[in-house]
Design a protein around this motif. Structure first.
Motif, PDB file in Angstrom:
ATOM      1  N   ASP A  94      -0.986  -1.025   5.998  1.00 45.83           N
ATOM      2  CA  ASP A  94      -0.151  -0.117   6.767  1.00 45.83           C
ATOM      3  C   ASP A  94       0.849   0.511   5.803  1.00 45.83           C
ATOM      4  OD1 ASP A  94       1.208   1.164   8.782  1.00 45.83           O
ATOM      5  OD2 ASP A  94       2.499  -0.578   9.190  1.00 45.83           O
ATOM      6  N   GLN A 113      -3.734   0.736   1.742  1.00 43.73           N
ATOM      7  CA  GLN A 113      -3.671  -0.570   1.099  1.00 43.73           C
ATOM      8  C   GLN A 113      -3.343  -0.437  -0.390  1.00 43.73           C
ATOM      9  OE1 GLN A 113      -7.497  -2.589   0.830  1.00 43.73           O
ATOM     10  NE2 GLN A 113      -6.561  -4.356   1.857  1.00 43.73           N
ATOM     11  N   SER A 157      -0.536  -5.313   2.877  1.00 42.86           N
ATOM     12  CA  SER A 157      -1.045  -4.854   4.173  1.00 42.86           C
ATOM     13  C   SER A 157      -1.691  -3.479   4.024  1.00 42.86           C
ATOM     14  CB  SER A 157       0.096  -4.773   5.181  1.00 42.86           C
ATOM     15  OG  SER A 157       0.693  -3.496   5.142  1.00 42.86           O
TER      16      SER A 157
END
Ligand code: WT7
Length: 631
Positions: free
Chosen positions: A231, A105, A229
């Motif tokens: 990811d 993150q 996000s």
């Protein structure tokens, strides 16, 4: 997992193998990591030009080894346990899953603000989980982190930012240390007046003291993480891409940026972590260093995490709320491995045993020492009162430049001896040389410590100035890496590091150049010249003794001393403040104008009876004057 040595005989076999076939040895170790693409050549090296490359052509990312690789097997195990400065504040446990998520993150926050592979990012933070997250997030996206210890001044931060041309700074509003609250963002703001390369400042909250936030430049960590996000695929890095820069002091000029690269550093930090401490699954490893120093990089963050260990991170100081704090932390978190510095041991020892005796230290299995020579008294106290005579002590010798531990016992395997770092780890080939660079053979000898063959964690360059790297480490003695340390090898072949042989001091385990302190003192109004030397100090190992010439007689010497300390604090930071300042009218110089530090060292040590030969001095009478006024 990384192979661990399990007996002394095996150590000897592995060591011999590592010397006879270093490339084969390290290639076997490196197989145990996760590589995106295998390396084509294990080693290329040339000490004359200070060029070393390990695992050439290999592709990887250190955070895949430190985080992703563990998710399936130990995703719910604690990666980092954080203990606050305030014993009443709840500790934090980040499992490997949680840490992975937070790193990804924050890596996306960095990307959002334009960070790219190869960018330099300065990190100036307290010992909070966000510091480890910031370091790993940089590594995730291939940005080069330059962590600056939270005790350095605005000027020192600016020097480091400008040397590396950092474009982002990650900091916090402030930090808690003992009963003090220290502003960090304010100090960064002062530094940035001089740093046009910096475009973004990301600020995490710790103390929530009022801070200025500049529109367009400054953002809050907490707000930013909400916008991205979790990811973030890891950037593919070459083994020899830079991982980080860490500034350290030398005998001349400004601190230099020691550069470590991804592949070799990963292999070396992890191998030494697994072996020296003999880490066993589920154990809790507590390294008390700050991540602002190499010890924290290698043995709080990268070594333990790449090995899937649980690393305890402590925000505070050993003496707050009282001198029993380390022992409370050990009891509370059932710490198995304690890795600390002689200066901390001596300081805690000086409080007597009342803070230790009633503590439960039964979880401890291994004790470590690092950063400076440990005297026998401190070694014995550590052994008897903390280890209760049953925990091996590993006295680990290494340097910022070596990336990881070089000479050290292997816990429970190498027979220890107080004050001895004992034997070289596999892959490390120490040699002692005399002033002319001739090898000193045999045992029961002493000399200058050099290393004759590269190991994967060796310094690659000094950032922006490769010539300085060649000059500092590879030119004193031909085809050898020179450590700057003096060393003896006893009848058993055991190594004992005796301290620096150059103009570098070791004050409370902090490395400080005499020239750096002199430059800071010379900035002060009215100072004409100064000379700084180290002297033996009961707690700090070495104290700083400054001889200062001023342009006129001082009416209030005490006030003048305090003023000079204020200037040094501004120029470098409180860690560089001289313990003693003696005002003198001249310095002992040779006819060619060179200051004879040998004489100043003797006086600072109180050895005034045998000053030695002063006949080569331009004006021998200054020596009498200095002795007369010695502090
Ligand atoms: C210098 C390196 C490497 C970790 C922290 C310091 C001294 C380090 C020992 C030891 C005697 C030691 C040396 C070395 N040093 N460990 N076990 N015994 N001296 O890193 O700031 O780069 O300082 O610390 O003089 O050269 P550093």
């Amino acid at each position: 997992m990384i192979p661990q040595i399990s007996s002394f005989q095996q150590y000897q076999e592995v060591y011999n193998h590592s010397v006879n076939d270093p490339e084969g040895f390290w290639a076997e170790v490196a197989q145990n990591f996760q590589w995106r693409k295998p390396w084509k050549k294990t080693l290329e090296w040339d000490f004359a030009t200070a060029n070393t490359k390990w695992f050439v052509g290999g592709k990887m990312n250190i955070t895949e080894n430190a985080l992703d690789r563990h998710l399936a097997t130990r995703g719910d195990q604690a990666a980092i346990i954080w203990e606050s400065n305030d014993p009443e504040e709840e500790s934090i446990t980040l499992t490997y899953k949680m840490l992975h998520q937070k790193v990804c993150q924050f890596a996306n926050v960095l990307k959002k603000h334009g960070a790219k592979k190869g960018d330099r990012i300065c990190i100036y933070m307290p010992m909070i989980p966000e510091l480890a997250i910031a370091v790993l997030a940089c590594a995730r996206i291939g940005a080069i982190h330059s962590v600056v210890f939270g005790g350095f001044s605005a000027q020192s931060i600016a020097d480091r930012i400008n040397d590396a041309q950092c474009n982002i700074v990650i900091t916090s509003d402030g930090s808690f240390r003992g009963n003090k609250e220290i502003g960090l963002k304010n100090t960064v703001d002062d530094a940035l007046i001089q740093c046009p390369s910096v475009k973004k400042v990301i600020v995490s909250t710790r103390t929530r003291t009022p801070v200025s936030m500049l529109k367009g430049r400054d953002v809050w960590w907490e707000n930013e993480v909400k916008t991205v996000s979790s990811d973030c695929p890891a950037e593919e890095m070459d083994s020899e891409d830079m991982l980080f820069i860490l500034y350290t002091s030398g005998s001349t000029g400004k601190p230099k940026g020691v550069v470590h690269t991804c592949g070799g550093y990963m292999v070396y930090a992890t191998y030494t972590f697994a072996n020296v401490f003999q880490y066993q699954p589920e154990q809790v490893h507590f390294c008390t260093a700050d991540i602002g120093w190499i010890t924290g990089h290698s043995y709080i963050v990268y070594g333990p995490l790449c090995h899937g260990a649980t690393s305890l991170m402590f925000e505070g100081i050993p003496t707050y709320p009282d001198a029993g704090r380390f022992w409370d932390v050990i009891d509370k978190h059932k710490v198995n491995i304690l890795y600390t510095a002689p200066t901390a041991i001596r300081s805690l020892m000086s409080f007597g045993n009342q803070f230790v005796d009633n503590k439960d230290l039964s979880s401890l299995k291994t004790l470590g020492s690092v950063g400076e020579p440990i005297n026998e008294e401190a070694w014995n106290w550590y052994n008897e009162n903390i280890g209760k005579g049953k925990c091996p002590i590993v006295d680990t010798w290494w340097q910022t430049e070596t990336g990881g531990i070089m000479i050290s016992p292997i816990a429970g395997i190498t027979k220890t001896k107080p004050a001895y770092a004992t034997l070289p780890l596999p892959g490390v080939q120490p040699i002692l040389v005399d002033e002319n660079g001739n090898e000193i053979l045999g045992n029961g000898v002493s000399g200058n410590l050099c290393i004759k063959f590269p190991w994967p964690g060796i310094i690659r360059t000094t950032y922006g100035d490769h010539e300085r790297c060649i000059q500092t480490y590879f030119s004193t003695y031909k085809n050898l890496y020179f450590t700057g340390d003096g060393c003896l090898r006893d009848e058993d072949g055991y190594y004992r590091i005796t301290g620096r042989v150059d103009d570098v001091m070791n004050v409370s385990g902090h490395r400080i150049g005499t020239a750096e302190v002199e430059n800071a003192i010379n900035m002060h109004l009215g100072v004409i010249e100064s000379a700084v030397v180290g002297y033996p100090h009961d707690i700090k190992g070495q104290g700083i003794y400054a001889y200062v010439i001023c342009d006129k007689d001082l009416e209030d010497k005490d006030l003048a001393r305090k003023d000079i300390l204020a200037t040094v604090t501004r120029a470098i930071g409180p860690i560089a403040k001289p313990d003693k300042i003696q005002f003198v009218s001249g310095l002992p110089k040779t006819r060619s104008g060179k200051i004879m530090r040998r004489i100043l060292r003797k006086i600072a040590e109180g050895e005034t009876a045998n000053i030695g030969d002063t006949s080569t001095l331009l004006d021998p009478s200054v020596v009498e004057e200095i002795i007369g006024g010695a502090l």
